[in-house]
Design a protein around this motif. Structure first.
Motif, PDB file in Angstrom:
ATOM      1  N   ASP A 215       0.820  -1.211   0.000  1.00 37.80           N
ATOM      2  CA  ASP A 215       0.000   0.000   0.000  1.00 37.80           C
ATOM      3  C   ASP A 215       0.858   1.266   0.000  1.00 37.80           C
ATOM      4  N   VAL A 216       1.963   1.223   0.722  1.00 39.49           N
ATOM      5  CA  VAL A 216       2.847   2.402   0.783  1.00 39.49           C
ATOM      6  C   VAL A 216       3.498   2.652  -0.578  1.00 39.49           C
ATOM      7  N   ALA A 217       3.896   1.573  -1.264  1.00 40.47           N
ATOM      8  CA  ALA A 217       4.538   1.735  -2.572  1.00 40.47           C
ATOM      9  C   ALA A 217       3.559   2.293  -3.601  1.00 40.47           C
ATOM     10  N   ALA A 218       2.263   2.035  -3.392  1.00 43.66           N
ATOM     11  CA  ALA A 218       1.259   2.596  -4.305  1.00 43.66           C
ATOM     12  C   ALA A 218       1.039   4.083  -4.039  1.00 43.66           C
ATOM     13  N   ALA A 219       1.333   4.515  -2.831  1.00 42.86           N
ATOM     14  CA  ALA A 219       1.020   5.897  -2.436  1.00 42.86           C
ATOM     15  C   ALA A 219       2.231   6.829  -2.467  1.00 42.86           C
ATOM     16  N   HIS A 220       3.431   6.278  -2.357  1.00 40.77           N
ATOM     17  CA  HIS A 220       4.633   7.109  -2.204  1.00 40.77           C
ATOM     18  C   HIS A 220       5.719   6.672  -3.188  1.00 40.77           C
ATOM     19  N   PRO A 221       6.697   7.556  -3.454  1.00 38.84           N
ATOM     20  CA  PRO A 221       7.759   7.205  -4.414  1.00 38.84           C
ATOM     21  C   PRO A 221       8.804   6.275  -3.800  1.00 38.84           C
ATOM     22  N   ILE A 222       8.391   5.066  -3.495  1.00 39.12           N
ATOM     23  CA  ILE A 222       9.303   4.060  -2.957  1.00 39.12           C
ATOM     24  C   ILE A 222       8.885   2.717  -3.566  1.00 39.12           C
ATOM     25  N   ASN A 223       9.835   1.898  -3.931  1.00 34.08           N
ATOM     26  CA  ASN A 223       9.466   0.538  -4.373  1.00 34.08           C
ATOM     27  C   ASN A 223      10.108  -0.473  -3.436  1.00 34.08           C
ATOM     28  N   TYR A 224       9.600  -1.694  -3.507  1.00 38.79           N
ATOM     29  CA  TYR A 224      10.058  -2.681  -2.529  1.00 38.79           C
ATOM     30  C   TYR A 224      10.186  -4.062  -3.148  1.00 38.79           C
ATOM     31  N   CYS A 225      10.946  -4.885  -2.457  1.00 40.21           N
ATOM     32  CA  CYS A 225      11.012  -6.299  -2.793  1.00 40.21           C
ATOM     33  C   CYS A 225      10.846  -7.068  -1.484  1.00 40.21           C
ATOM     34  N   ALA A 226       9.844  -7.929  -1.431  1.00 37.29           N
ATOM     35  CA  ALA A 226       9.669  -8.822  -0.279  1.00 37.29           C
ATOM     36  C   ALA A 226      10.211 -10.186  -0.680  1.00 37.29           C
ATOM     37  N   LEU A 227      11.167 -10.669   0.076  1.00 40.05           N
ATOM     38  CA  LEU A 227      11.751 -11.982  -0.221  1.00 40.05           C
ATOM     39  C   LEU A 227      11.267 -12.970   0.829  1.00 40.05           C
ATOM     40  N   ARG A 228      10.592 -14.009   0.355  1.00 33.37           N
ATOM     41  CA  ARG A 228      10.042 -15.023   1.269  1.00 33.37           C
ATOM     42  C   ARG A 228      11.041 -16.165   1.397  1.00 33.37           C
ATOM     43  N   TYR A 229      11.712 -16.168   2.546  1.00 29.98           N
ATOM     44  CA  TYR A 229      12.771 -17.153   2.768  1.00 29.98           C
ATOM     45  C   TYR A 229      12.188 -18.519   3.102  1.00 29.98           C
ATOM     46  N   PHE A 230      12.826 -19.545   2.573  1.00 28.60           N
ATOM     47  CA  PHE A 230      12.549 -20.903   3.030  1.00 28.60           C
ATOM     48  C   PHE A 230      13.527 -21.203   4.177  1.00 28.60           C
ATOM     49  N   ASN A 231      14.147 -22.365   4.242  1.00 34.84           N
ATOM     50  CA  ASN A 231      14.954 -22.665   5.442  1.00 34.84           C
ATOM     51  C   ASN A 231      16.407 -22.238   5.252  1.00 34.84           C
ATOM     52  N   VAL A 232      16.782 -21.178   5.945  1.00 38.53           N
ATOM     53  CA  VAL A 232      18.109 -20.601   5.769  1.00 38.53           C
ATOM     54  C   VAL A 232      19.100 -21.323   6.688  1.00 38.53           C
ATOM     55  N   ALA A 233      20.251 -21.669   6.136  1.00 37.43           N
ATOM     56  CA  ALA A 233      21.233 -22.434   6.921  1.00 37.43           C
ATOM     57  C   ALA A 233      22.630 -22.138   6.387  1.00 37.43           C
ATOM     58  N   GLY A 234      23.639 -22.693   7.083  1.00 31.57           N
ATOM     59  CA  GLY A 234      25.013 -22.509   6.654  1.00 31.57           C
ATOM     60  C   GLY A 234      25.623 -21.239   7.234  1.00 31.57           C
ATOM     61  N   ALA A 235      26.792 -20.890   6.731  1.00 28.92           N
ATOM     62  CA  ALA A 235      27.542 -19.750   7.230  1.00 28.92           C
ATOM     63  C   ALA A 235      28.462 -19.264   6.114  1.00 28.92           C
ATOM     64  N   ASP A 236      28.952 -18.039   6.265  1.00 30.37           N
ATOM     65  CA  ASP A 236      29.860 -17.467   5.281  1.00 30.37           C
ATOM     66  C   ASP A 236      31.015 -18.445   5.003  1.00 30.37           C
ATOM     67  N   PRO A 237      31.209 -18.846   3.740  1.00 30.46           N
ATOM     68  CA  PRO A 237      32.268 -19.826   3.428  1.00 30.46           C
ATOM     69  C   PRO A 237      33.667 -19.320   3.793  1.00 30.46           C
ATOM     70  N   GLN A 238      33.832 -17.990   3.897  1.00 26.46           N
ATOM     71  CA  GLN A 238      35.123 -17.446   4.318  1.00 26.46           C
ATOM     72  C   GLN A 238      35.246 -17.357   5.838  1.00 26.46           C
ATOM     73  N   GLY A 239      34.206 -17.807   6.553  1.00 27.93           N
ATOM     74  CA  GLY A 239      34.287 -17.847   8.016  1.00 27.93           C
ATOM     75  C   GLY A 239      34.131 -16.504   8.704  1.00 27.93           C
ATOM     76  N   ARG A 240      33.549 -15.519   7.984  1.00 26.79           N
ATOM     77  CA  ARG A 240      33.434 -14.184   8.579  1.00 26.79           C
ATOM     78  C   ARG A 240      32.183 -14.023   9.435  1.00 26.79           C
ATOM     79  N   SER A 241      31.160 -14.865   9.213  1.00 24.27           N
ATOM     80  CA  SER A 241      29.950 -14.807  10.039  1.00 24.27           C
ATOM     81  C   SER A 241      29.252 -16.153   9.990  1.00 24.27           C
ATOM     82  N   GLY A 242      28.236 -16.277  10.808  1.00 23.50           N
ATOM     83  CA  GLY A 242      27.485 -17.529  10.889  1.00 23.50           C
ATOM     84  C   GLY A 242      26.352 -17.340  11.873  1.00 23.50           C
ATOM     85  N   GLN A 243      25.696 -18.440  12.202  1.00 18.92           N
ATOM     86  CA  GLN A 243      24.571 -18.350  13.139  1.00 18.92           C
ATOM     87  C   GLN A 243      25.091 -18.486  14.565  1.00 18.92           C
ATOM     88  N   SER A 244      24.990 -17.403  15.320  1.00 20.73           N
ATOM     89  CA  SER A 244      25.616 -17.355  16.639  1.00 20.73           C
ATOM     90  C   SER A 244      24.609 -17.365  17.776  1.00 20.73           C
TER      91      SER A 244
END
Ligand code: UDP
Length: 330
Positions: free
Chosen positions: A156-185
Protein backbone atom coordinates in the motif's frame (compact mmCIF):
# COMPACT_ATOMS: atom_id res chain seq x y z
CA UNK A 1 27.39 2.01 -6.52
CA UNK A 2 26.31 5.34 -5.16
CA UNK A 3 24.76 5.90 -1.77
CA UNK A 4 24.43 3.93 1.41
CA UNK A 5 22.28 0.96 2.31
CA UNK A 6 20.74 0.90 5.78
CA UNK A 7 20.61 -2.67 7.07
CA UNK A 8 18.37 -3.27 10.08
CA UNK A 9 19.26 -6.39 12.03
CA UNK A 10 22.72 -6.31 10.47
CA UNK A 11 24.21 -7.79 13.65
CA UNK A 12 22.02 -10.87 13.32
CA UNK A 13 22.42 -14.09 11.37
CA UNK A 14 21.04 -13.28 7.92
CA UNK A 15 21.59 -9.52 8.23
CA UNK A 16 25.30 -9.89 8.94
CA UNK A 17 25.69 -11.96 5.77
CA UNK A 18 23.78 -9.34 3.76
CA UNK A 19 26.18 -6.70 5.12
CA UNK A 20 29.11 -8.77 3.82
CA UNK A 21 27.46 -9.23 0.41
CA UNK A 22 26.71 -5.49 0.11
CA UNK A 23 30.24 -4.47 1.14
CA UNK A 24 31.78 -7.04 -1.19
CA UNK A 25 29.64 -5.59 -4.01
CA UNK A 26 30.95 -2.08 -3.29
CA UNK A 27 28.06 -0.59 -1.30
CA UNK A 28 28.45 1.60 1.75
CA UNK A 29 26.54 0.15 4.68
CA UNK A 30 25.11 1.47 7.92
CA UNK A 31 23.60 -1.06 10.33
CA UNK A 32 20.83 -0.22 12.79
CA UNK A 33 20.52 -2.97 15.39
CA UNK A 34 19.43 -2.93 19.04
CA UNK A 35 21.71 -5.92 19.79
CA UNK A 36 18.91 -7.75 21.63
CA UNK A 37 19.65 -10.94 19.67
CA UNK A 38 22.52 -9.72 17.49
CA UNK A 39 26.23 -9.22 18.27
CA UNK A 40 28.28 -6.11 17.58
CA UNK A 41 31.27 -8.27 16.57
CA UNK A 42 29.14 -9.84 13.83
CA UNK A 43 29.04 -6.52 11.97
CA UNK A 44 31.90 -6.26 9.49
CA UNK A 45 34.26 -3.42 10.40
CA UNK A 46 33.78 -1.78 7.00
CA UNK A 47 30.17 -1.00 7.99
CA UNK A 48 29.02 1.59 10.50
CA UNK A 49 26.95 0.32 13.45
CA UNK A 50 24.27 2.44 15.10
CA UNK A 51 22.94 0.72 18.22
CA UNK A 52 19.28 1.71 18.31
CA UNK A 53 15.79 0.38 17.90
CA UNK A 54 14.28 0.71 14.42
CA UNK A 55 11.34 2.32 16.21
CA UNK A 56 13.53 5.19 17.36
CA UNK A 57 12.40 7.53 14.63
CA UNK A 58 14.72 10.38 15.57
CA UNK A 59 17.83 8.18 15.36
CA UNK A 60 16.71 6.30 12.26
CA UNK A 61 15.80 9.46 10.35
CA UNK A 62 18.99 11.21 11.39
CA UNK A 63 20.99 8.17 10.24
CA UNK A 64 19.19 8.16 6.90
CA UNK A 65 20.04 11.84 6.41
CA UNK A 66 23.62 11.75 7.68
CA UNK A 67 24.61 8.63 5.76
CA UNK A 68 22.85 9.39 2.47
CA UNK A 69 20.71 6.27 2.66
CA UNK A 70 19.09 5.31 -0.65
CA UNK A 71 17.75 1.89 0.37
CA UNK A 72 16.73 -0.06 3.43
CA UNK A 73 17.23 -3.79 3.87
CA UNK A 74 15.03 -4.77 6.78
CA UNK A 75 16.12 -7.91 8.65
CA UNK A 76 15.43 -6.84 12.24
CA UNK A 77 12.67 -8.79 13.93
CA UNK A 78 11.72 -11.75 16.06
CA UNK A 79 11.87 -15.18 14.45
CA UNK A 80 10.98 -17.94 16.90
CA UNK A 81 7.70 -19.48 15.77
CA UNK A 82 6.62 -21.17 19.06
CA UNK A 83 7.40 -17.97 20.96
CA UNK A 84 5.13 -16.10 18.55
CA UNK A 85 2.31 -18.43 19.58
CA UNK A 86 2.85 -17.88 23.32
CA UNK A 87 3.62 -14.15 23.03
CA UNK A 88 1.86 -12.87 19.88
CA UNK A 89 1.96 -9.21 20.89
CA UNK A 90 5.77 -9.33 20.97
CA UNK A 91 5.67 -10.40 17.31
CA UNK A 92 3.11 -7.83 16.24
CA UNK A 93 5.23 -5.22 18.00
CA UNK A 94 8.72 -6.25 16.83
CA UNK A 95 7.74 -7.34 13.33
CA UNK A 96 4.66 -5.35 12.38
CA UNK A 97 4.54 -2.17 14.48
CA UNK A 98 8.31 -1.62 14.35
CA UNK A 99 8.28 -2.18 10.57
CA UNK A 100 5.54 0.40 10.23
CA UNK A 101 7.70 2.93 12.04
CA UNK A 102 10.74 2.09 9.90
CA UNK A 103 8.74 2.37 6.66
CA UNK A 104 7.37 5.71 7.81
CA UNK A 105 10.90 6.98 8.46
CA UNK A 106 11.99 5.77 5.02
CA UNK A 107 9.10 7.55 3.31
CA UNK A 108 9.65 10.74 5.31
CA UNK A 109 13.35 10.81 4.37
CA UNK A 110 12.74 10.04 0.70
CA UNK A 111 14.46 6.64 0.79
CA UNK A 112 13.68 5.11 -2.58
CA UNK A 113 13.98 1.35 -2.09
CA UNK A 114 13.01 -1.16 0.58
CA UNK A 115 13.91 -4.84 0.78
CA UNK A 116 12.03 -6.90 3.32
CA UNK A 117 12.82 -10.24 4.96
CA UNK A 118 9.62 -12.18 4.59
CA UNK A 119 9.05 -15.86 5.05
CA UNK A 120 7.49 -19.04 3.73
CA UNK A 121 5.52 -18.97 6.99
CA UNK A 122 3.20 -16.51 5.20
CA UNK A 123 1.79 -19.49 3.27
CA UNK A 124 0.83 -21.62 6.26
CA UNK A 125 0.14 -25.24 5.35
CA UNK A 126 0.51 -25.27 1.58
CA UNK A 127 -2.14 -26.82 -0.65
CA UNK A 128 0.51 -27.55 -3.26
CA UNK A 129 4.26 -28.12 -3.19
CA UNK A 130 6.41 -26.56 -4.65
CA UNK A 131 4.81 -23.33 -3.44
CA UNK A 132 4.45 -20.42 -5.85
CA UNK A 133 4.14 -16.82 -4.74
CA UNK A 134 0.46 -16.56 -5.64
CA UNK A 135 -0.54 -19.56 -3.52
CA UNK A 136 -2.98 -18.75 -0.72
CA UNK A 137 -1.44 -16.87 2.20
CA UNK A 138 -2.88 -18.32 5.40
CA UNK A 139 -0.25 -18.20 8.11
CA UNK A 140 -0.80 -20.66 10.95
CA UNK A 141 1.16 -18.68 13.54
CA UNK A 142 1.56 -15.04 14.61
CA UNK A 143 5.13 -15.00 13.23
CA UNK A 144 3.91 -15.61 9.67
CA UNK A 145 1.00 -13.20 10.13
CA UNK A 146 3.23 -10.44 11.52
CA UNK A 147 5.41 -10.70 8.39
CA UNK A 148 2.45 -10.89 6.00
CA UNK A 149 0.99 -7.72 7.53
CA UNK A 150 4.25 -5.94 6.77
CA UNK A 151 4.07 -7.14 3.16
CA UNK A 152 0.59 -5.58 2.94
CA UNK A 153 1.87 -2.30 4.39
CA UNK A 154 4.66 -2.19 1.82
CA UNK A 155 2.25 -2.88 -1.03
CA UNK A 156 0.00 0.00 0.00
CA UNK A 157 2.85 2.40 0.78
CA UNK A 158 4.54 1.74 -2.57
CA UNK A 159 1.26 2.60 -4.31
CA UNK A 160 1.02 5.90 -2.44
CA UNK A 161 4.63 7.11 -2.20
CA UNK A 162 7.76 7.20 -4.41
CA UNK A 163 9.30 4.06 -2.96
CA UNK A 164 9.47 0.54 -4.37
CA UNK A 165 10.06 -2.68 -2.53
CA UNK A 166 11.01 -6.30 -2.79
CA UNK A 167 9.67 -8.82 -0.28
CA UNK A 168 11.75 -11.98 -0.22
CA UNK A 169 10.04 -15.02 1.27
CA UNK A 170 12.77 -17.15 2.77
CA UNK A 171 12.55 -20.90 3.03
CA UNK A 172 14.95 -22.67 5.44
CA UNK A 173 18.11 -20.60 5.77
CA UNK A 174 21.23 -22.43 6.92
CA UNK A 175 25.01 -22.51 6.65
CA UNK A 176 27.54 -19.75 7.23
CA UNK A 177 29.86 -17.47 5.28
CA UNK A 178 32.27 -19.83 3.43
CA UNK A 179 35.12 -17.45 4.32
CA UNK A 180 34.29 -17.85 8.02
CA UNK A 181 33.43 -14.18 8.58
CA UNK A 182 29.95 -14.81 10.04
CA UNK A 183 27.49 -17.53 10.89
CA UNK A 184 24.57 -18.35 13.14
CA UNK A 185 25.62 -17.35 16.64
CA UNK A 186 22.30 -17.05 18.46
CA UNK A 187 22.08 -19.15 21.58
CA UNK A 188 19.02 -21.34 22.01
CA UNK A 189 18.66 -22.02 18.30
CA UNK A 190 15.78 -24.21 17.17
CA UNK A 191 16.68 -24.78 13.53
CA UNK A 192 17.62 -28.26 12.41
CA UNK A 193 21.02 -27.69 10.79
CA UNK A 194 22.16 -25.44 13.66
CA UNK A 195 21.00 -28.07 16.19
CA UNK A 196 22.77 -30.82 14.25
CA UNK A 197 25.96 -28.73 14.12
CA UNK A 198 25.75 -28.26 17.89
CA UNK A 199 25.38 -32.01 18.31
CA UNK A 200 28.30 -32.69 15.98
CA UNK A 201 30.56 -30.37 18.00
CA UNK A 202 29.53 -31.92 21.32
CA UNK A 203 27.31 -29.06 22.54
CA UNK A 204 24.38 -31.46 22.73
CA UNK A 205 24.09 -35.20 23.09
CA UNK A 206 21.52 -35.97 20.41
CA UNK A 207 19.15 -34.52 17.84
CA UNK A 208 15.40 -34.92 18.25
CA UNK A 209 13.53 -35.92 15.11
CA UNK A 210 10.15 -34.23 15.41
CA UNK A 211 7.69 -36.54 13.70
CA UNK A 212 8.20 -39.69 11.67
CA UNK A 213 4.70 -40.04 10.20
CA UNK A 214 4.60 -37.15 7.75
CA UNK A 215 3.40 -37.73 4.19
CA UNK A 216 6.97 -37.80 2.84
CA UNK A 217 9.20 -40.59 1.50
CA UNK A 218 10.81 -41.40 4.86
CA UNK A 219 8.11 -39.93 7.10
CA UNK A 220 10.17 -36.98 8.36
CA UNK A 221 9.58 -33.35 7.45
CA UNK A 222 10.93 -32.02 4.16
CA UNK A 223 12.31 -28.49 3.81
CA UNK A 224 14.06 -26.38 1.18
CA UNK A 225 17.40 -25.48 2.79
CA UNK A 226 19.10 -22.44 1.24
CA UNK A 227 22.66 -21.34 1.99
CA UNK A 228 22.71 -17.98 3.77
CA UNK A 229 25.36 -16.66 1.37
CA UNK A 230 23.11 -17.33 -1.63
CA UNK A 231 20.24 -15.68 0.21
CA UNK A 232 22.36 -12.61 0.94
CA UNK A 233 23.39 -12.41 -2.72
CA UNK A 234 19.72 -12.41 -3.76
CA UNK A 235 19.24 -9.22 -1.73
CA UNK A 236 22.03 -7.43 -3.56
CA UNK A 237 20.55 -8.40 -6.92
CA UNK A 238 17.07 -7.37 -5.72
CA UNK A 239 18.45 -3.93 -4.84
CA UNK A 240 19.91 -3.53 -8.34
CA UNK A 241 16.51 -4.42 -9.77
CA UNK A 242 14.67 -1.89 -7.58
CA UNK A 243 17.09 0.81 -8.69
CA UNK A 244 16.84 -0.12 -12.37
CA UNK A 245 13.03 -0.29 -12.33
CA UNK A 246 11.73 2.23 -9.80
CA UNK A 247 8.11 1.72 -10.85
CA UNK A 248 8.13 -1.98 -9.99
CA UNK A 249 7.89 -3.90 -6.74
CA UNK A 250 8.32 -7.65 -6.39
CA UNK A 251 7.58 -10.50 -4.02
CA UNK A 252 9.70 -13.58 -4.53
CA UNK A 253 10.41 -16.91 -2.91
CA UNK A 254 14.01 -17.58 -1.92
CA UNK A 255 14.73 -21.27 -2.06
CA UNK A 256 16.41 -23.82 -4.29
CA UNK A 257 13.22 -25.59 -5.33
CA UNK A 258 14.16 -28.94 -3.86
CA UNK A 259 13.68 -30.46 -0.43
CA UNK A 260 15.50 -32.70 2.02
CA UNK A 261 13.98 -34.67 4.88
CA UNK A 262 15.21 -34.46 8.46
CA UNK A 263 16.81 -37.88 7.96
CA UNK A 264 18.58 -36.75 4.79
CA UNK A 265 19.94 -33.73 6.61
CA UNK A 266 21.23 -35.84 9.50
CA UNK A 267 22.71 -38.35 7.04
CA UNK A 268 24.58 -35.46 5.39
CA UNK A 269 25.92 -34.33 8.78
CA UNK A 270 27.07 -37.90 9.49
CA UNK A 271 28.85 -38.09 6.12
CA UNK A 272 30.58 -34.76 6.65
CA UNK A 273 31.74 -35.59 10.19
CA UNK A 274 32.32 -39.29 9.52
CA UNK A 275 30.44 -40.01 12.74
CA UNK A 276 26.91 -40.91 13.77
CA UNK A 277 24.82 -38.39 15.63
CA UNK A 278 22.28 -39.94 17.95
CA UNK A 279 18.73 -39.42 16.67
CA UNK A 280 15.82 -39.43 19.12
CA UNK A 281 12.49 -40.08 17.49
CA UNK A 282 9.87 -37.82 18.97
CA UNK A 283 6.38 -36.57 18.24
CA UNK A 284 5.55 -33.76 15.84
CA UNK A 285 5.89 -30.14 16.83
CA UNK A 286 2.63 -28.21 16.65
CA UNK A 287 1.95 -26.77 13.21
CA UNK A 288 4.81 -28.39 11.27
CA UNK A 289 3.77 -28.99 7.64
CA UNK A 290 4.88 -32.19 5.85
CA UNK A 291 6.88 -30.42 3.17
CA UNK A 292 7.83 -26.83 2.34
CA UNK A 293 9.62 -26.41 -0.97
CA UNK A 294 9.86 -23.20 -2.97
CA UNK A 295 8.77 -22.79 -6.53
CA UNK A 296 11.71 -20.52 -7.35
CA UNK A 297 10.89 -19.88 -11.00
CA UNK A 298 9.99 -16.27 -10.30
CA UNK A 299 13.29 -15.25 -8.73
CA UNK A 300 15.19 -17.10 -11.47
CA UNK A 301 13.21 -15.26 -14.13
CA UNK A 302 13.42 -11.84 -12.43
CA UNK A 303 16.97 -11.58 -11.07
CA UNK A 304 20.35 -12.57 -12.50
CA UNK A 305 20.74 -14.47 -9.19
CA UNK A 306 21.69 -18.12 -9.50
CA UNK A 307 22.37 -20.50 -6.61
CA UNK A 308 26.10 -20.99 -6.00
CA UNK A 309 25.92 -23.09 -2.84
CA UNK A 310 23.08 -25.50 -3.63
CA UNK A 311 24.78 -28.46 -1.99
CA UNK A 312 23.48 -29.89 1.29
CA UNK A 313 26.87 -31.20 2.40
CA UNK A 314 28.44 -27.83 1.64
CA UNK A 315 25.78 -26.06 3.73
CA UNK A 316 26.44 -28.50 6.57
CA UNK A 317 30.23 -28.06 6.26
CA UNK A 318 29.98 -24.27 6.48
CA UNK A 319 27.57 -24.50 9.44
CA UNK A 320 29.96 -26.89 11.20
CA UNK A 321 33.01 -24.71 10.57
CA UNK A 322 31.21 -21.77 12.15
CA UNK A 323 30.03 -23.88 15.09
CA UNK A 324 33.64 -24.93 15.74
CA UNK A 325 34.80 -21.31 15.54
CA UNK A 326 32.11 -20.37 18.06
CA UNK A 327 33.22 -23.16 20.38
CA UNK A 328 36.82 -21.89 20.24
CA UNK A 329 35.67 -18.35 20.89
CA UNK A 330 34.00 -19.75 24.05
N1 UDP B 1 13.37 -30.56 13.18
C1 UDP B 1 13.71 -31.71 13.89
N2 UDP B 1 14.49 -31.59 15.00
C2 UDP B 1 14.95 -30.38 15.44
C3 UDP B 1 14.61 -29.22 14.72
C4 UDP B 1 13.82 -29.33 13.59
O1 UDP B 1 13.31 -32.82 13.52
O2 UDP B 1 15.63 -30.34 16.47
C5 UDP B 1 12.58 -30.68 11.95
C6 UDP B 1 11.27 -29.89 11.93
O3 UDP B 1 10.22 -30.65 12.47
C7 UDP B 1 11.12 -29.62 10.43
C8 UDP B 1 12.55 -29.47 9.95
O4 UDP B 1 13.37 -30.14 10.92
O5 UDP B 1 10.56 -30.74 9.76
C9 UDP B 1 13.02 -28.03 9.87
O6 UDP B 1 12.71 -27.37 11.08
P1 UDP B 1 13.34 -25.98 11.47
O7 UDP B 1 12.94 -25.66 12.88
O8 UDP B 1 14.78 -25.99 11.15
O9 UDP B 1 12.67 -24.94 10.46
P2 UDP B 1 11.12 -24.65 10.11
O10 UDP B 1 10.85 -25.39 8.84
O11 UDP B 1 10.28 -25.10 11.25
O12 UDP B 1 11.09 -23.18 9.92
Amino acid sequence: RDGTVLVTGGAGYIGSHAVLALLDAGWKVVVVDNLVTGFDWAVDKRAKLVVASIEDEAVVRQTMRDEGVIAVMHFAGSVVVPESVSDPLKYYRNNTVASRSLIESAVAEGVKHFIFSSTAATYGIPEQVPISEDSPKSPINPYGMSKLMTEFMLRDVAAAHPINYCALRYFNVAGADPQGRSGQSTAGATHLIKIAAEAATGKRAAVSVFGTDFATDDGTGVRDYIHVTDLAAAHVDALDLLIARPQESHTMNCGYGRGFSVMQVLDAVDRVTNRTIERRMEGRRAGDPDALVADNSKILATLPWRPKHDDLEGIVKDALAWERALAERG
